[in-house]
Design an enzyme around this catalytic site. Structure first.
Site, PDB file in Angstrom:
ATOM      1  CB  CYS A 165     -17.105   0.536  14.367  1.00  0.00           C
ATOM      2  SG  CYS A 165     -17.289   0.618  12.576  1.00  0.00           S
ATOM      3  CG  HIS A 295     -17.231  -4.734  17.140  1.00  0.00           C
ATOM      4  ND1 HIS A 295     -17.906  -3.551  17.312  1.00  0.00           N
ATOM      5  CD2 HIS A 295     -16.744  -4.707  15.872  1.00  0.00           C
ATOM      6  CE1 HIS A 295     -17.821  -2.833  16.196  1.00  0.00           C
ATOM      7  NE2 HIS A 295     -17.136  -3.508  15.313  1.00  0.00           N
ATOM      8  CG  HIS A 329     -21.696  -2.191  12.690  1.00  0.00           C
ATOM      9  ND1 HIS A 329     -21.515  -1.404  13.810  1.00  0.00           N
ATOM     10  CD2 HIS A 329     -20.454  -2.463  12.223  1.00  0.00           C
ATOM     11  CE1 HIS A 329     -20.221  -1.196  13.999  1.00  0.00           C
ATOM     12  NE2 HIS A 329     -19.553  -1.827  13.054  1.00  0.00           N
TER      13      HIS A 329
END
Lengths: 406, 96, 272
Positions: A165, A295, A329
């Site tokens: 990620c 995040h 996400h």
């Protein structure tokens, strides 16, 4: 002596996600605090979860001569490249700098793995994959860069960063180094990740999927919602003088947790190192940052660790939010799209809110009294930080600024 | 739901051995299944398993015995306390 | 453009680690590459990484065992501290066996996949385990460029040495692909190479890349030995072999490493 890392100008950028195609739809969605998440109807997936799916990819086709690259991920890349004059800007840069002097550094986590997942369903009686299956140009992690390289005819340094990620945040660092070292004058960076069964069933196996739209930094958060997105930026050396409307990359910070494969360090030590490094490179102090795009995956452990790290470094009152309640996400594309949303915050004077979040988790507020933005706020941010942290303890933070705020 | 919560629930020794074998295979443990102490803790001390291991065990036992095990089950501190408790739970809930 | 910026990128090779079919370590590889020992292709044996904590050791897949073996060998040879080193991991596609198991499970009726396999499936798994094993919190780049992965990783590592003026550990690695993936990606075995690169220390050789002419249309340098040439072509990470041979021989001069068609990496080797 180490080479100075010059500020880079973000000459052009674009993004495509469940919020829409191109920048305008994203600005509108941020203003309206709209979420693009919907109950998962992807492929034949039967999981009680919500996803941020990009509409219309099934019908999209790549240009005829690139048919071998055809897969959901490269279709999403192509759709995004066509927005906001991005492809035209790349072609102009090729004329100005030469195709050998443009670097291509993209991030993805799963690339076109969906093609292999589908091919495994179609194995014949001997267990062989179907004849039309094309591994190198679809499934392989490099496929995304190979497609974009072929599409434009680029001949400079090229690589995919695939660090889960943080992938498409780290490519900004690669570009910065390659330009500093004199290998290229310009870099095409970004990230593309698309929905697939591996990540949906994988995060489900780790019990990290929320059954409702994700709620970043909320006490009631119960996991993440997956999404898909593409984001691209074109980077070049910034002129000595830039005006307010220019967008700059001032700093990149990278670190490793050295802690656990799928859990962040509880105090967010690695995250903190990345943020500190980004600030140091930008020559800024924590109080110079006007907004942080967190995040904020909405898993219990990520948000707790990130909250601690941000609180410890920035103290009380830093305006921040996670935009994952809007787009989900997007994994290997998260760093790229969140950099673009941060650039839009600078350009539009708009601090994004956090769709899905009802209130900042009191347990986080206790250790880190953040100014967590539940809804969008008008402002004049001059410098922003964007955080991306991933599995394997890989962390990356970017500092982006207006041209008059070096 | 009735969860065995006595220290030594009744359990079929053959099933307990089988569950132990599943655990050793799924986690690539470097010890024979019969060396797992039926009453030692699975989590943390004892076998030294962590949260991923518990998810892995839940997956393997769910697949093999056709039952539902999730790591957020409120009774997990009992179910996963020891091999004996886990085998007793499997014995009670198995559908195959 | 500033003159200093266009200066050649240079790095010294301070330590090497190798593990592959018939190549147990750099000492053996060096003797073979110098022609002092005959190359005999044998299946690559991956050691159990004792350095990992027990839980991670149980979960370690081939890419993790391979990179820990080669990386630690190179770091020890260079006399560097792994905990302080930035790393560049590069692989042509990651762990084929793990990927096969996941895709097979996803094609089954219940689609339940192993959480351990899933967290091992990320391309940066080897980097993550390296951090856990060594305690390194330094930046770790994790690259893929299909068959060009070694050259792309070497270029990134040399750029990092130039930009940061600090040592960098490059780890290039590939492992075998099982059927049915093997038919479309016929990587037969594991091969890993690690190079500890340093701006100032290291006496094995000095590498240089001209930033104005990093690539060439010249074909890649080949191996004279047929079996080693077959290995170079069979496993993408083994595209490093011509560089390893030049390092083993201490042979100065130009070298072309396989990258992308018509765009190979031009490297200059000189003694320290």
């Amino acid at each position: 002596m180490s080479l100075a890392l010059p500020p880079l100008r973000v000459a052009r950028y674009t993004t495509t996600s469940c919020l829409g195609v191109g920048l305008v739809s994203h600005v509108e969605a941020l203003r309206e605090a709209r979420s693009g998440l919907a109950p998962c109807r992807f492929d034949t997936v039967e999981l009680p979860t919500w996803v941020g799916e990009v509409a219309g990819l099934e019908a999209l086709r790549l240009p005829e001569q690139f048919a071998d690259f055809d897969c959901r991920n490269n279709r999403l890349a192509e759709l995004a490249l066509q927005q906001d004059g991005y492809a035209e800007a790349v072609e102009e840069a090729m004329l100005r700098y030469g195709r050998e002097r443009i670097g291509l550094f993209l991030g993805t986590s799963t690339s076109g793995i969906l093609q292999t997942e589908l091919a495994y369903r179609d194995r014949d009686a001997q267990g062989a994959l179907p004849a039309g299956f094309h591994y190198a140009n679809t499934h392989n992690t490099f496929s995304l860069a190979a497609y974009v390289r072929a599409r434009f005819g680029l001949r400079g340094p090229v690589s995919i960063t695939s660090s889960a990620c943080s992938s498409s945040a780290k490519v900004f660092g690669t570009a910065q180094r390659m330009i500093a070292a004199g290998l290229v004058d310009c870099a095409l960076v970004g990230g593309v990740d698309s929905l697939c069964l591996t990540t949906l069933y994988g995060f489900n196996s780790l019990e990290l999927l929320s059954s409702a739209p994700c709620r970043p930094f909320d006490a009631a958060r119960s996991g993440l919602s997956l999404g898909e997105a593409a984001a691209f930026a074109l980077l070049e050396r910034a002129p000595t003088q830039t005006t307010a409307d220019a967008a700059l990359l001032l700093g990149v910070g990278e670190s490793s947790d050295a802690y656990h494969m799928s859990s962040p360090h509880p105090d967010g030590l690695g995250a903190r190192l990345a943020m500190e490094q980004a600030l140091r490179q930008a020559g800024l102090r924590p109080e110079d940052i006007d907004y942080i795009n967190l995040h904020g995956t909405a898993t219990p452990s990520n948000d707790a660790a990130e909250g601690r790290a941000v609180g410890a470094l920035f103290g009380a009152g830093v305006a921040c939010s996670s935009t994952k309640g809007a787009i989900g996400h997007t994994l290997g594309a998260a760093g790229g799209i969140e950099a673009v949303l941060s650039l839009l915050a600078l350009r539009e004077g708009l601090l994004p809110g956090s769709p899905g979040t009802a209130a900042l988790d009191p347990a986080i507020a206790e250790v880190a009294p953040l100014d967590y933005l539940l809804s969008p706020r008008a402002g004049e941010p001059r410098r922003v930080l964007s955080n991306s942290f991933g599995f394997g303890g890989t962390n990356c933070s970017l500092v982006l600024a207006r041209g008059d705020a070096r | 739901m009735s969860v065995p919560n006595t220290a030594t629930p009744p359990v079929d020794p053959a099933l307990m051995r089988e569950v132990a074998q599943h655990i050793v295979a799924a986690l690539n443990l470097d010890l024979p299944a019969e060396d797992i102490d039926p009453d030692a803790p699975l989590y943390g001390e004892g076998l030294g398993l962590d949260s991923i291991d518990i998810l892995e065990i839940a997956l393997v036992l769910s697949k093999h015995y056709g039952l539902q095990l999730r790591s957020d089950d409120a009774n997990n501190h009992v179910i996963f306390r020891s091999l004996r408790n886990l085998a007793a739970y499997v014995g009670e809930k198995r559908t195959r | 453009m500033n003159q200093a910026i266009r200066a050649a990128l240079t790095a010294r090779v301070a330590g090497i680690g190798v593990l592959g079919p018939g190549l147990a370590d750099w000492v053996q590889a060096r003797a073979i590459l110098r022609g002092e020992q005959t190359y005999v292709a044998q299946p690559c044996v991956l050691p159990v990484p004792q350095i990992l904590p027990p839980a991670e050791r149980r979960r370690a897949t081939a890419v993790i065992k391979l990179t820990l073996a080669t990386g630690l060998e190179a770091v020890a040879a260079a006399g560097l501290k792994a905990a302080e080193l930035a790393t560049v991991f590069t692989s042509s596609g990651g762990d084929g066996r793990n990927c096969h198991e996941i895709c097979a499970a996803l094609a089954s009726s219940d689609r339940l996949i192993s959480p351990t396999r899933f967290h091992n499936s990320v391309h940066n798994a080897a980097s993550g385990y390296w951090g856990i094993a060594t305690g390194a919190m330094a930046p770790s780049a994790v690259l893929c460029a299909f068959d060009a992965s070694f050259a792309a990783g070497l270029l990134e590592a040399m750029v990092q040495v130039a930009v940061t003026s600090a040592p960098v550990l490059l780890l290039a690695y590939d492992t075998d692909y099982p059927e049915p993936l093997h038919r479309v990606r016929p990587i037969p075995d594991s091969f890993g190479v690690a190079l500890a690169l340093s701006p100032t220390a290291g006496d094995l050789a000095r590498l240089a890349v001209d930033p104005a002419a990093a690539f060439t249309a010249e074909p890649a340098t080949r191996m004279d030995d047929a079996a080693l040439e077959a290995l170079r072509l069979a496993i993408p990470a083994a595209r490093a072999l011509p560089l390893l041979r030049a390092l083993a021989l201490g042979a100065p001069g130009g070298l072309v490493l396989d990258h992308l068609p018509g765009q190979q990496l031009a490297l200059e080797l000189s003694p320290c």
